[in-house]
Enzyme design. Structure first.
Site, short mmCIF file in Angstrom:
data_model
loop_
_atom_site.label_atom_id
_atom_site.label_comp_id
_atom_site.label_asym_id
_atom_site.label_seq_id
_atom_site.Cartn_x
_atom_site.Cartn_y
_atom_site.Cartn_z
N CYS A 161 0.96 19.05 -49.88
CA CYS A 161 1.79 19.97 -49.09
C CYS A 161 2.29 19.30 -47.82
O CYS A 161 1.56 19.22 -46.82
CB CYS A 161 0.99 21.23 -48.76
SG CYS A 161 1.90 22.38 -47.72
N CYS A 177 2.35 21.45 -44.73
CA CYS A 177 1.04 21.73 -44.13
C CYS A 177 0.53 20.52 -43.36
O CYS A 177 -0.06 20.65 -42.30
CB CYS A 177 0.00 22.05 -45.20
SG CYS A 177 0.53 23.20 -46.45
N ASP A 178 0.71 19.33 -43.93
CA ASP A 178 0.01 18.15 -43.42
C ASP A 178 0.92 17.06 -42.84
O ASP A 178 0.42 16.08 -42.28
CB ASP A 178 -0.85 17.53 -44.54
CG ASP A 178 -1.88 18.51 -45.07
OD1 ASP A 178 -2.38 19.32 -44.27
OD2 ASP A 178 -2.18 18.49 -46.27
#
Ligand code: NDP
Length: 325
Positions: free
Chosen positions: A137, A140-141
């Protein structure tokens, strides 16, 4: 532990689930939605959404899901923070489901909208270095790779979007694809090839992720050139696996017919499963389109078909509406 009863039980809270909830609530079915492990579904881990109709400007995936949730609640859906861990479909309507909380949910009709999840490559080092440089992701990261070198693995829309997104953070982004053509949409390909921070490595498969899970994390990938058969090390700080999705149908194995990809089989052109009163909507039954808008469309269809099913059972929706007033 409590027991909940509803005319329409909705399992899953992505665009399919919320659309079923909105239509179901407006048809006086007073739905209960059990949200699942990732409330809001895959759009909550997306940033820009440019192709959901009705918004001229770019909108954010998490915002869109908050709006859908607010609308579903506003028209009368009860949203429960729980995850269904068992369900009995064989005994017929009403169907009994059990939540992780221990609560029981009984639904005269059920809409399954559990969606899909990112797939992993399944090669050595991937799990060990998960969260230590390996991720599925970017939104997300990606933030953790400011000024660093990252790779994205895959050749579809997701991979290209993730690569483009990562240019906001990383210094260098390399898309690694196992073939010599991408399957992503042309407009995304154009943006990818035009971006000065992005390079593409064609005909490469990732054989291993290497690094130190207890220390520095991922340090390099071992890539195989699929033309020459040679292996090479490729130094990176982060790697994002973006090779598609698998439907979340573990719960329904042996209970509903699944196809070879694990997707719920429905009557063509409808959300009807082989069990009367059980409907499937969104990515859990659609391996072709998999868009937020198509998921929303099938969620709507599932609620309309659930209403027809309940009418056939002579369940008094109007009576419920009066009781609720
Ligand atoms: P796709 O199935 O479209 O693409 C998966 C990619 O990963 C393919 O290029 C495939 O390679 C590659 N791949 C699969 N397995 C492996 C493996 N084991 N090793 C190496 N590579 C592998 O998945 P996406 O998640 O990209 O997209 C799913 C759906 O969602 C599509 O319908 C897409 O259009 C849609 N989508 C739409 C978006 C939008 O409209 N903005 C955004 C994101 C997704 P190969 O090409 O060789 O098969």
């Amino acid at each position: 532990m409590a027991t909940h009863y509803t005319k329409l039980l909705i399992i899953g809270s992505g665009p399919a689930g919320y659309s079923a909830a909105i239509y179901g609530a407006r048809a006086m079915m007073a739905p209960i939605m059990v949200q699942g492990l990732q409330p809001g579904g895959q759009l909550t881990i997306t940033t820009d959404v440019e192709n959901y109709p009705g918004f001229r400007d770019v909108i954010q995936g998490p915002w869109l899901m908050e709006e859908m949730k607010a609308q579903a609640e506003h028209v009368g859906t009860r949203i429960v923070w729980d995850t269904i861990v068992d369900i009995d479909l064989a005994s017929g309507s009403p169907f009994r489901a059990v939540g992780d909380s221990g609560d029981e949910y009984w639904g005269d009709a059920v809409v399954i909208a559990t969606g899909a999840q990112a797939k992993w490559l399944g090669v050595p080092g991937e799990m060990e270095l998960g969260g230590k440089g390996v991720s599925a992701c970017a939104t997300c990261d990606g933030f953790f790779f400011r000024g660093k070198r990252v790779a994205v693995i895959g050749g579809g829309n997701t991979a290209v979007e993730e690569a483009l997104y990562l240019t906001n953070h990383a210094e260098r982004v390399t898309l690694i694809h196992r073939r010599d053509t991408l399957r992503a949409e042309r407009i995304l390909q154009q943006r990818l090839f035009a971006h000065p921070k992005i390079a593409v490595l064609w005909n490469r498969s990732v054989e291993r992720f290497e690094g130190d899970p207890a220390g520095a994390g991922l340090t390099h990938l071992v890539l195989r050139d699929r033309v020459t058969g040679r292996d090479e090390d490729f130094a990176v700080d982060g790697a994002f696996v973006a090779i598609g999705h698998a439907p979340s149908t573990q719960l329904f194995k042996g209970k509903l017919e699944l196809d070879e990809g694990g997707y719920i089989v429905v009557e063509p052109g409808t959300p009807k499963t082989a069990i009367p009163g059980v409907f499937a909507a969104g990515d859990v039954m659609d391996h072709t389109y998999r868009q937020a808008v198509t998921a929303a469309g099938t969620g709507c269809m599932a609620a309309l078909d659930a209403e027809r099913f309940l009418s056939g059972l002579s369940i008094d929706l109007q009576g419920h509406a009066e009781a609720a007033e």
